[in-house]
Design a protein around this motif. Structure first.
Motif, PDB file in Angstrom:
ATOM      1  N   ILE A  49       0.829  -1.204   0.000  1.00 16.99           N
ATOM      2  CA  ILE A  49       0.000   0.000   0.000  1.00 16.99           C
ATOM      3  C   ILE A  49       0.863   1.253   0.000  1.00 16.99           C
ATOM      4  CG2 ILE A  49      -1.619   1.345   1.399  1.00 16.99           C
ATOM      5  CD1 ILE A  49      -2.901  -1.293   2.253  1.00 16.99           C
ATOM      6  N   ALA A  53       0.941   3.710  -3.108  1.00 17.12           N
ATOM      7  CA  ALA A  53       0.613   5.127  -2.936  1.00 17.12           C
ATOM      8  C   ALA A  53       1.684   6.007  -3.571  1.00 17.12           C
ATOM      9  CB  ALA A  53       0.467   5.446  -1.454  1.00 17.12           C
ATOM     10  N   VAL A  57       0.933   8.249  -6.786  1.00 11.76           N
ATOM     11  CA  VAL A  57       1.088   9.699  -6.689  1.00 11.76           C
ATOM     12  C   VAL A  57       2.037  10.206  -7.773  1.00 11.76           C
ATOM     13  CG1 VAL A  57       2.070  11.539  -5.269  1.00 11.76           C
ATOM     14  CG2 VAL A  57       0.499   9.897  -4.265  1.00 11.76           C
ATOM     15  N   ALA A 295       6.101   7.515   2.208  1.00 12.12           N
ATOM     16  CA  ALA A 295       5.644   6.157   1.910  1.00 12.12           C
ATOM     17  C   ALA A 295       6.728   5.129   2.206  1.00 12.12           C
ATOM     18  CB  ALA A 295       5.211   6.068   0.447  1.00 12.12           C
ATOM     19  N   GLY A 354       0.099   0.360  -7.991  1.00  8.61           N
ATOM     20  CA  GLY A 354       0.201   1.790  -8.258  1.00  8.61           C
ATOM     21  C   GLY A 354       0.108   2.109  -9.734  1.00  8.61           C
TER      22      GLY A 354
END
Length: 410
Positions: A49, A53, A57, A295, A354
């Protein structure tokens, strides 16, 4: 004859521990993942995760930035124009015949094109229109690569080429076509240009980067010279440069286009959109670095927490392995391998997740899908490095447990 009995090792001569091959390291490192699959899955999911992320992003931001760059490029952030200014006596200056080719020799310049105003070549729909009723339409000699430099698009018909540029053919700007009452181009559509009939082979859409083309009749450079008495001097030169070199090109355009009288040259200034593009790029870069660091930090903390708990719960296993002859280095290698495997699973899964999120969101928004390779590969590599760092302390702690202490604590 009596069977020979193998001799015992000499005093001080111990048994060397077996070395672990890379395959064995993977096997022993996967023991903890196989025996506790749910915990391994949840730990890898936490890492995934975090990496997902970061990649999402970066990917969404890069896709958004690509869409912004595309929109800003349509505004002409790297377009500069050169035009004749005024002489010292106040008269109209003139660009040299070779100015276009000289501008093309500037290193960062990628595209060069030009138009030349054909004086006294008025444009009329028919020969019955009064000469004074010109509708403000000007005639320009145009290079065949003008559309590439200005971003002008066709609404109807075709653009001038090497063949039609030598014949009486014209492409009308959007406003010019509207004023002449011409809705489409075709072989049967003609207008009077400088007293001669020219076939309308194309009509342009509005050209926001070169508005002077909207109210113009564009003819090929050779045709303008041979049929309309054009003198060959360009009146506007369009240049496209690398974004990073626009200001540098602007500073030398005047002296390059007219070395003998650079003060008689007018050069447009870089678009304000270029500054906005640079500012947006800096903002995106700072955002990506900050979110990526957070992250990765979260993922590293998750790996460290999982490995410390694993060491505490598996003290009996560590003690048994040490009692059977495993060295401290082998125990350390086992837990480091387990940490790296856990990180690799989470990192790879997160990178794929992602990328998938980026693709779906970018397509939904109508943006170009841009997933930088450095984000995917860098995310996985950084996860492995952080996983190794996070698993180092638990691995060292496990290797320092003595067999008796580990077995007695179980």
């Amino acid at each position: 004859m009596a069977a020979s009995v193998p001799s015992a090792p000499a005093a001080g001569e111990g048994l060397r521990p077996a070395r672990l091959s890379p395959r064995d390291v993977l096997k022993v490192g996967a023991v903890g993942l196989r025996t506790r699959p749910m915990r391994a899955f949840l730990s890898a999911l936490g890492i995934a995760i975090g990496i997902a992320a970061m990649v999402a992003v970066v990917g969404v931001s890069s896709s958004s930035r690509a869409d912004l760059d595309r929109a800003l490029a349509a505004l002409g952030t790297n377009l500069l124009t050169v035009a004749p200014g005024s002489t010292l006596t106040g008269g109209k200056a003139q660009l040299p015949l070779e100015s276009e080719s000289m501008v093309g020799r500037i290193g960062p310049v990628r595209e060069v094109s030009a138009v030349g105003l054909v004086d006294e070549a008025k444009v009329y729909r028919t020969g019955k229109v009064p000469e004074t009723d010109t509708n403000g339409i000007a005639t320009y000699a145009a290079r065949t690569d003008l559309r590439d430099a200005t971003g002008a698009e066709l609404r109807s018909g075709t653009w001038l080429n090497a063949a039609t540029g030598t014949f009486p053919a014209t492409v009308l700007g959007s406003s010019a076509a509207e004023r002449l009452g011409i809705g489409h181009a075709g072989p049967d559509v003609q207008v009077l240009v400088g007293g001669k009939w020219f076939t309308v082979v194309g009509i342009l859409k509005p050209a926001p980067l070169a508005p002077e083309l909207d109210a113009a009749a564009l003819v090929g450079w050779p045709a303008a010279t041979s049929r309309l008495g054009f003198d060959g001097h360009p009146t506007t030169i369009y240049t496209r440069s690398r974004d990073a070199s626009v200001e540098q090109v602007q500073s030398v355009l005047g002296a390059t286009a007219n070395p003998e009288a650079p003060n008689e040259v007018e050069v447009s200034r870089p678009s304000d959109a270029l500054a906005a593009r640079k500012a947006a790029g800096e903002a995106f870069t700072g955002l990506l670095l900050g979110l990526g660091a957070v992250a990765l930090l979260v993922g590293g903390v998750g790996v460290a927490n999982t490995m410390v708990i694993s060491v505490l719960e598996r003290r009996s296993e560590i003690g048994l392995r040490r009692s059977l002859g495993a060295t401290r280095g082998q125990v350390r290698t086992q837990f480091l391998a387990e940490s790296l495997l856990l990180s690799a699973l989470g990192g790879a899964g997160g990178a794929l997740l992602g990328a998938l999120v980026t693709g779906v969101y970018a397509l939904y928004q109508g943006w170009p899908v841009v997933i930088p390779a450095w984000a995917v590969l860098g995310g996985v590599a950084a996860t492995l490095l952080i996983g190794a760092a996070a698993g180092l302390y638990p691995a060292i702690r496990a290797s320092r447990l003595s067999p008796t202490e580990a077995l007695s604590a179980s």
